[in-house]
Structure formats: structure tokens, C-alpha cells
Design a protein around this motif. Structure first.
Motif, mmCIF file in Angstrom:
data_model
loop_
_atom_site.group_PDB
_atom_site.id
_atom_site.type_symbol
_atom_site.label_atom_id
_atom_site.label_comp_id
_atom_site.label_asym_id
_atom_site.label_seq_id
_atom_site.Cartn_x
_atom_site.Cartn_y
_atom_site.Cartn_z
ATOM 1 N N LEU A 60 -1.266 1.777 -4.601
ATOM 2 C CA LEU A 60 -0.143 0.891 -4.309
ATOM 3 C C LEU A 60 1.186 1.538 -4.667
ATOM 4 O O LEU A 60 1.304 2.218 -5.692
ATOM 5 N N PRO A 79 -7.204 3.405 -0.202
ATOM 6 C CA PRO A 79 -6.925 1.993 0.079
ATOM 7 C C PRO A 79 -6.391 1.215 -1.122
ATOM 8 O O PRO A 79 -5.584 0.297 -0.967
ATOM 9 N N GLU A 80 -6.845 1.591 -2.329
ATOM 10 C CA GLU A 80 -6.410 0.852 -3.517
ATOM 11 C C GLU A 80 -5.094 1.362 -4.100
ATOM 12 O O GLU A 80 -4.561 0.765 -5.048
ATOM 13 N N LYS A 123 0.808 -1.207 0.000
ATOM 14 C CA LYS A 123 0.000 0.000 0.000
ATOM 15 C C LYS A 123 0.852 1.272 0.000
ATOM 16 O O LYS A 123 1.932 1.326 0.580
ATOM 17 N N LYS A 124 0.291 2.305 -0.650
ATOM 18 C CA LYS A 124 0.896 3.627 -0.608
ATOM 19 C C LYS A 124 0.455 4.310 0.685
ATOM 20 O O LYS A 124 -0.742 4.464 0.932
#
Length: 321
Positions: free
Chosen positions: A204, A201-202, A195-196
Motif C-alpha cells: 500500500l 497486491p498487499e 495500492k502501490k
């Protein structure tokens, strides 16, 4: 993974987290048995309810030893061994501080310095007394509490993997709210995202492909609050009682066992990049992916996975040691 291989997903909410099981065959009965196994271990290890074997130990702090089941005892012994390492950031006795900070829960604020100092006196892992013969645990001071939250999911993920192997499952994936344990692979392995930090949340930073490996991430973005313009995250320094403060936003550990992933994410987070890479040179079975505040992604090595950078804001850097 090829679309010709159908993956069946089963989910439940356990241990306060969404749990996901992926298999290559449709087997609801097996999935049900897996979730039941997770509940059984949760009942033994949780500190989030009034009664469990761990809570029995905490309630008896300063009074008497408590005999526990062998799985609980062995996990506590493992947690203590990691806690008494020199300058360790892992501490199974940090429960009083975790409870007081309340990070990620209603009422989280910076505690007064005098309260932190008083609670630190109740967090010595050396004062967790184990008796191998009787399988008992004694917390010597009143007010001491052990908290296996940093290690329980990894232990349970490994037990699920072992159970699936016993049931003849050679390919699959179990995700215990961030602790991923993979079994086998098809056509390149399982793809897992990193994760970024502090983004959607999505979003990356990158992805890795693994098989027969656990992937565990610990990050400052997972639970935190802000006060007076400063961010306070949930990874506490057991020496100071305050959140760890170094160059890291997250550490991802790739290892055969998820239990090791839990322990080493905390140990390595406390060490930082340079000391962490140096420590892992003695453990070729364990590898780390560091994501820094300066937007670097640093790999301790890449013998057991393949990493692909996905965000051009970050720079991929080799092991600096």
C-alpha cells in the motif's frame, strides 16, 4: 475499527470479480438477496455475454433503436453526458477499441495504426441517440458498441447501498471488485487501502478512513501488457485510441456516490493533476488522491476522509492549485 464489534463477511464471484459484503450482524438471507440484486443488474448491463439489454443495443447498431428498461436507459444517459463533455476521457462508445486492444486478456497486442484509426470513427458518443419519451437507444453506425464497464459497478454499488438502507442497515461495506461503498462507521470509520502501483497486491501507498463515502481507484497497474519494452495499460484516450500517457499511475476518487467515483476517476485521469485539482474545486463533494509516476501522493482536498502515508518511497504533497 474496534475488535469488540464483530464484522460478518459474505462473498461471491459476480461480474468477473470477487464481491464482498460486510455487515455488523449475521444475516445470510440478506446477503443472498444482495447478491441476487447484483446478478439482476449484471444481466441488464454486461457486454461479456451474448444477451443483455446493452448487447441488444450493440447488435442493432446502424439498423434501429432499441427500447431498454428505465435503469439501463438512465445509466446510458448519464454515461453519454460524461462522454460529451469537452475533452472528456470518458466515452461510453469506446467499445470497439476496448475489444480490439484486448488489454488484460489473451492476445493483447498493439493494433496496427490503421485499425485504430478505423475504429475511432465508430466511437463518437454524439452518435449514441437517446429518446427520453420511448426510452430507446440508437447507435447510428454499424459496428458501434457501447461499453458500460467503466460505470456499471459504481451504479450497482449505489443500488446495493440504497437496498441496504431500505432494509434498515446503517453500517456496512460493499466491495464490487474495487468499487467500495461504505455505510456509516464505528470508531473512526472504515479503513481502505490505496495500492502501490506495480507491486504485490498487499503493498500500500497509504490508507484512508471514510464513512458514508464511496472509494474508487483507477490505475495503470490494474490491466496492462508490455511490448517492445513499452507498457500499455487499459485506460484508453478516446481522442487517440491509445492508452492515456501522463504523469499518473492511479487516481482514487472519494465521493458520496460510487457512480460519480467511476466517472470522475476516468475524467480526472485524463485531466492530470493540475487540471484535475482545478476541476474539483467546483465539486467540494468529490475528492481525489493522485499517485504519480514520480512517487508523489497529491490530495485535491481532505474534507471527507483521513489519509495516512504508508510507504516512505512516496512523498505526500498538498493540492498544487
Amino acid at each position: 475499527m474496534s475488535s469488540t464489534h464483530r464484522v460478518y463477511s459474505y462473498s461471491a464471484v459476480l461480474m468477473g470479480s470477487p464481491i464482498l459484503l460486510k455487515l455488523f450482524s449475521h444475516d445470510e438471507k440478506l446477503a443472498s438477496r444482495v447478491f441476487r440484486l447484483i446478478r439482476q443488474y449484471e444481466d441488464l448491463l454486461t457486454v461479456n455475454r451474448a444477451h443483455s439489454e446493452v448487447m441488444n443495443i450493440n447488435h442493432a447498431a446502424g439498423q434501429h433503436a432499441v427500447v431498454v428498461s428505465r435503469p439501463v436507459y438512465e445509466l446510458i444517459r448519464c454515461a453519454k453526458a460524461a462522454s460529451v463533455l469537452h475533452d472528456s476521457a470518458f466515452n461510453l462508445a469506446i467499445g470497439p477499441l476496448v475489444k480490439r486492444w484486448k488489454i488484460g486478456f489473451h492476445g493483447d497486442r498493439v493494433p496496427p495504426a490503421e485499425e485504430i484509426a478505423a475504429l475511432l470513427a465508430r466511437t463518437s458518443p454524439q452518435e449514441v441517440i437517446l429518446d427520453d419519451e420511448t426510452g430507446s437507444v440508437f447507435l447510428t453506425r454499424p459496428g458501434m458498441e457501447i461499453d458500460l464497464g467503466a460505470i456499471a459497478k459504481g451504479y450497482i454499488a449505489d443500488r446495493v447501498r440504497d437496498y441496504l438502507h431500505k432494509e434498515g442497515v446503517t453500517e456496512g461495506l460493499i466491495n464490487l471488485g474495487g468499487n467500495l461503498q461504505t455505510l456509516g462507521a464505528r470508531e473512526g470509520g472504515w479503513t481502505v487501502g490505496v495500492k502501490k502501483p506495480f507491486d504485490l497486491p498487499e503493498a500500500l501507498v497509504g490508507t484512508l478512513q471514510v464513512e458514508n463515502r464511496s472509494v474508487v481507484t483507477s490505475g495503470t497497474y490494474e490491466r496492462y501488457f508490455e511490448q517492445d519494452g513499452r507498457r500499455y495499460h487499459h485506460i484508453l484516450n478516446p481522442c487517440t485510441g491509445y492508452p492515456l500517457d501522463n504523469e499518473l499511475d492511479s487516481v482514487t476518487i472519494v465521493s458520496p456516490d460510487s457512480l460519480d467515483g467511476d466517472i470522475w476517476t476516468t475524467l480526472i485521469f485524463g485531466m492530470g493533476v493540475e487540471r484535475g485539482c482545478a476541476a474539483l474545486r467546483a465539486r467540494p463533494d468529490i475528492e481525489a488522491i493522485f499517485v504519480t509516476r514520480a512517487k508523489e501522493v497529491i490530495l485535491s482536498s481532505m474534507n471527507h476522509f483521513r489519509f495516512t502515508l504508508c510507504d516512505e518511497d512516496y512523498r505526500l504533497t498538498d493540492n498544487i492549485v
